[in-house]
Design a protein around this motif. Structure first.
Motif, PDB file in Angstrom:
ATOM      1  N   VAL A  72     -21.442   7.994 -51.141  1.00 37.42           N
ATOM      2  CA  VAL A  72     -22.540   7.785 -52.252  1.00 37.42           C
ATOM      3  C   VAL A  72     -23.710   7.178 -51.747  1.00 37.42           C
ATOM      4  O   VAL A  72     -23.167   5.896 -51.318  1.00 37.42           O
ATOM      5  CB  VAL A  72     -21.755   7.303 -53.372  1.00 37.42           C
ATOM      6  N   VAL A  73     -24.939   7.467 -51.933  1.00 44.68           N
ATOM      7  CA  VAL A  73     -25.858   6.906 -51.125  1.00 44.68           C
ATOM      8  C   VAL A  73     -26.891   6.498 -52.215  1.00 44.68           C
ATOM      9  O   VAL A  73     -27.332   7.213 -53.225  1.00 44.68           O
ATOM     10  CB  VAL A  73     -26.707   7.494 -50.207  1.00 44.68           C
ATOM     11  N   TYR A  74     -27.341   4.988 -52.595  1.00 44.85           N
ATOM     12  CA  TYR A  74     -28.293   4.706 -53.443  1.00 44.85           C
ATOM     13  C   TYR A  74     -29.647   4.540 -52.658  1.00 44.85           C
ATOM     14  O   TYR A  74     -29.894   3.955 -51.802  1.00 44.85           O
ATOM     15  CB  TYR A  74     -28.064   3.512 -54.116  1.00 44.85           C
ATOM     16  N   THR A  89     -29.032   8.284 -57.339  1.00 41.57           N
ATOM     17  CA  THR A  89     -27.648   8.343 -56.683  1.00 41.57           C
ATOM     18  C   THR A  89     -27.345   9.423 -56.156  1.00 41.57           C
ATOM     19  O   THR A  89     -27.366  10.635 -56.838  1.00 41.57           O
ATOM     20  CB  THR A  89     -26.476   7.566 -57.475  1.00 41.57           C
ATOM     21  N   PHE A  90     -27.118   9.851 -54.574  1.00 41.92           N
ATOM     22  CA  PHE A  90     -26.832  11.177 -54.292  1.00 41.92           C
ATOM     23  C   PHE A  90     -25.441  11.127 -53.376  1.00 41.92           C
ATOM     24  O   PHE A  90     -24.991   9.939 -53.133  1.00 41.92           O
ATOM     25  CB  PHE A  90     -27.922  11.180 -53.244  1.00 41.92           C
ATOM     26  N   VAL A  91     -25.018  12.075 -53.004  1.00 43.87           N
ATOM     27  CA  VAL A  91     -23.691  12.345 -52.422  1.00 43.87           C
ATOM     28  C   VAL A  91     -23.973  13.153 -51.287  1.00 43.87           C
ATOM     29  O   VAL A  91     -24.557  14.151 -51.229  1.00 43.87           O
ATOM     30  CB  VAL A  91     -22.727  12.963 -53.110  1.00 43.87           C
ATOM     31  N   LEU A  92     -23.601  12.481 -50.032  1.00 44.42           N
ATOM     32  CA  LEU A  92     -23.660  13.260 -48.916  1.00 44.42           C
ATOM     33  C   LEU A  92     -22.344  13.395 -48.130  1.00 44.42           C
ATOM     34  O   LEU A  92     -21.508  12.715 -48.413  1.00 44.42           O
ATOM     35  CB  LEU A  92     -24.508  12.463 -47.857  1.00 44.42           C
ATOM     36  N   ASP A  93     -22.284  14.566 -47.440  1.00 42.47           N
ATOM     37  CA  ASP A  93     -21.193  14.808 -46.379  1.00 42.47           C
ATOM     38  C   ASP A  93     -21.562  14.884 -45.253  1.00 42.47           C
ATOM     39  O   ASP A  93     -22.558  14.879 -44.495  1.00 42.47           O
ATOM     40  CB  ASP A  93     -20.969  16.556 -46.944  1.00 42.47           C
ATOM     41  N   ARG A  94     -20.465  14.481 -44.219  1.00 42.40           N
ATOM     42  CA  ARG A  94     -20.482  14.100 -43.053  1.00 42.40           C
ATOM     43  C   ARG A  94     -21.085  15.062 -42.367  1.00 42.40           C
ATOM     44  O   ARG A  94     -20.738  16.428 -42.655  1.00 42.40           O
ATOM     45  CB  ARG A  94     -18.957  13.830 -42.505  1.00 42.40           C
ATOM     46  N   GLY A  95     -21.933  15.114 -41.346  1.00 41.94           N
ATOM     47  CA  GLY A  95     -22.343  16.075 -40.465  1.00 41.94           C
ATOM     48  C   GLY A  95     -23.614  16.720 -40.934  1.00 41.94           C
ATOM     49  O   GLY A  95     -24.204  17.694 -40.309  1.00 41.94           O
ATOM     50  N   MET A  96     -24.309  16.361 -42.015  1.00 41.20           N
ATOM     51  CA  MET A  96     -25.403  16.624 -42.692  1.00 41.20           C
ATOM     52  C   MET A  96     -26.672  16.457 -41.451  1.00 41.20           C
ATOM     53  O   MET A  96     -26.711  15.416 -40.793  1.00 41.20           O
ATOM     54  CB  MET A  96     -25.804  16.392 -43.803  1.00 41.20           C
ATOM     55  N   GLU A  97     -27.592  17.402 -41.374  1.00 41.38           N
ATOM     56  CA  GLU A  97     -28.596  17.332 -40.553  1.00 41.38           C
ATOM     57  C   GLU A  97     -29.188  15.968 -40.831  1.00 41.38           C
ATOM     58  O   GLU A  97     -29.925  15.842 -42.086  1.00 41.38           O
ATOM     59  CB  GLU A  97     -29.381  18.512 -40.663  1.00 41.38           C
ATOM     60  N   GLY A  98     -29.551  15.265 -39.844  1.00 43.95           N
ATOM     61  CA  GLY A  98     -30.534  13.952 -40.211  1.00 43.95           C
ATOM     62  C   GLY A  98     -29.831  12.798 -40.380  1.00 43.95           C
ATOM     63  O   GLY A  98     -30.225  11.724 -40.679  1.00 43.95           O
TER      64      GLY A  98
END
Length: 412
Positions: free
Chosen positions: A189-191, A209-218
């Motif tokens: 979870v990223v602010y 507030t966003f949700v990122l998954d491991r391995g996403m580009e960048g």
């Protein structure tokens, strides 16, 4: 509430047995980084059915949301999904683990106590179905990213990570630091602040507030930091280089979340995080006291056990008073949860401030009681002191807690 319930004591004894068999023998490997904490956590969850309990609790929640119910919140046993009558069980688990390896607790707490509630409180049904099943059972590791290198206690005002709109998507750039589970997290979870290019004051821009998954580009996750304490918890940095985020990763899928601005989301977690420090501090204090009493009985000077000397007795008595005070604060939290009453942010800050200071003082006194032996890693009070110190910074520095307590008093 003046004492642990029979159920709490039974849980305590079972967890203590697990810790003695599964964690104490591996403390050196956990502290050195040779052993990751996550397999042990998953074994703990499996052994006590925490994963099953959490999964069942989530399924009930999602079923209510699917049926159209809008209110799914209720007082519970905390991050493990139990009912009000089980409010003490989670704190028992936390305190027992902190007697041996505080890092294991922080790895659990950030994933289940911060990442999961943020997605649950701000996410759509589809988002909760997407990310929560793997997180609540600890099959997947969660991280919660607010802190930045130049922000510290000014988490929102000094936040530089930002997103810009690009059609229906967002582009994220920035950096986060001191992120628990950061190097290994599957879900983060990223602010970040919304940059609308309108020249608005950067301190006051909307926080999303966003949700990122491991391995996403960048999206880059650093190697673990080397720290003073809580070595069995992996802490690192996160880097975002033009990470493209679809609206499906924006919690609530709208910039005007019904739960408020991202600042509101974070602040709603602060009380529970700070209350958790009380349980962590209790574990440190109880273990320091146990080790110190045993050492005072076996160590002799001038033909006497050192426990017969009055200054040693003063140290032990001071530790016991700290234990009683911290335990009673924790009982206040448990009783409130059982009655469906929330602990206010000023009170949670007061608890965090007192308990973290008490744990650090007790651990340093334990080292002094042990003398030269206390400075050696094999006697363990050295590790407890390093771990305890982190509590004065963890969940917001104690200086910030003082401000929250004073503001609460002055606002009345």
């Amino acid at each position: 509430m003046l004492e642990w319930s029979d159920v709490d004591i039974a849980v305590r004894d079972a967890v203590r047995d697990f810790v003695d068999k599964e964690i104490r023998p591996h403390v050196d490997d956990l502290e050195s980084g040779e052993m990751a904490p996550y397999p042990i956590i998953r074994k703990l969850f499996s052994t006590f059915g925490i994963d099953v309990m959490a999964k069942e609790s989530l399924e009930r929640r999602l079923a209510k949301l699917r049926s159209g119910e809008t209110s799914t919140s209720s007082s519970s046993g905390g991050m493990f999904g139990g009912g009000r009558d089980q409010a003490g069980m989670g704190f028992v688990l936390v305190s027992e683990l902190c007697r041996v390896s505080m890092g294991v607790v922080t790895g659990i707490g950030v994933s289940l106590g911060l990442t999961v509630p943020t997605i649950a409180s701000r996410g759509t049904l589809a988002q909760q179905e997407r990310w929560l099943p793997g997180l609540v059972t600890y099959e997947k590791i969660g991280a919660w990213a607010i802190t930045e290198p130049d922000a510290g206690s000014d988490a929102f005002g000094g936040m530089k990570s930002y997103v810009v709109r690009d059609g229906d998507d967002y582009i994220l750039n920035g950096q986060k630091t001191f992120i628990t589970n950061g190097p290994d997290a599957d879900v983060v979870v990223v602010y970040a602040k919304l940059d609308e290019g309108d020249g608005a004051d950067k301190r006051n821009r909307k926080v999303l507030t966003f949700v990122l998954d491991r391995g996403m580009e960048g999206f880059e996750q650093s190697k673990p930091f080397r720290k003073m304490g809580i070595h069995s918890s992996r802490t690192g940095e996160l880097f975002f280089h033009n990470v493209r985020l679809g609206r499906d990763r924006l919690l609530g899928e709208t910039e005007d979340n019904k739960s408020g601005d991202g600042r509101d989301s974070a602040k709603s977690n602060f009380s529970s995080e700070r209350i958790g420090v009380a349980a962590m501090a209790l574990g440190v204090i109880e273990e320091c006291l146990r080790l110190s009493v045993a050492y005072a009985k076996e160590r002799t000077l001038w033909g006497k056990e050192i426990g017969q000397f009055q200054l040693i007795q003063l140290k032990l008595a001071t530790m016991e008073v700290a234990r009683m005070n911290v335990r009673n604060m924790l009982f206040r939290v448990i009783e409130a949860a059982q009655n469906g009453v929330s602990i206010s942010l000023p009170e949670a800050s007061a608890m965090k401030w007192y308990c973290s200071q008490a744990a650090t003082d007790v651990a340093m006194e334990a080292i002094q009681l042990f003398g030269g032996n206390g400075y050696m890693t094999e006697y363990r009070v050295e590790q407890l002191a390093r771990d305890a110190k982190s509590l004065m910074i963890y969940a917001g520095s104690n200086e910030v807690q003082i401000t929250h307590v004073a503001r609460g008093l002055l606002s009345d």
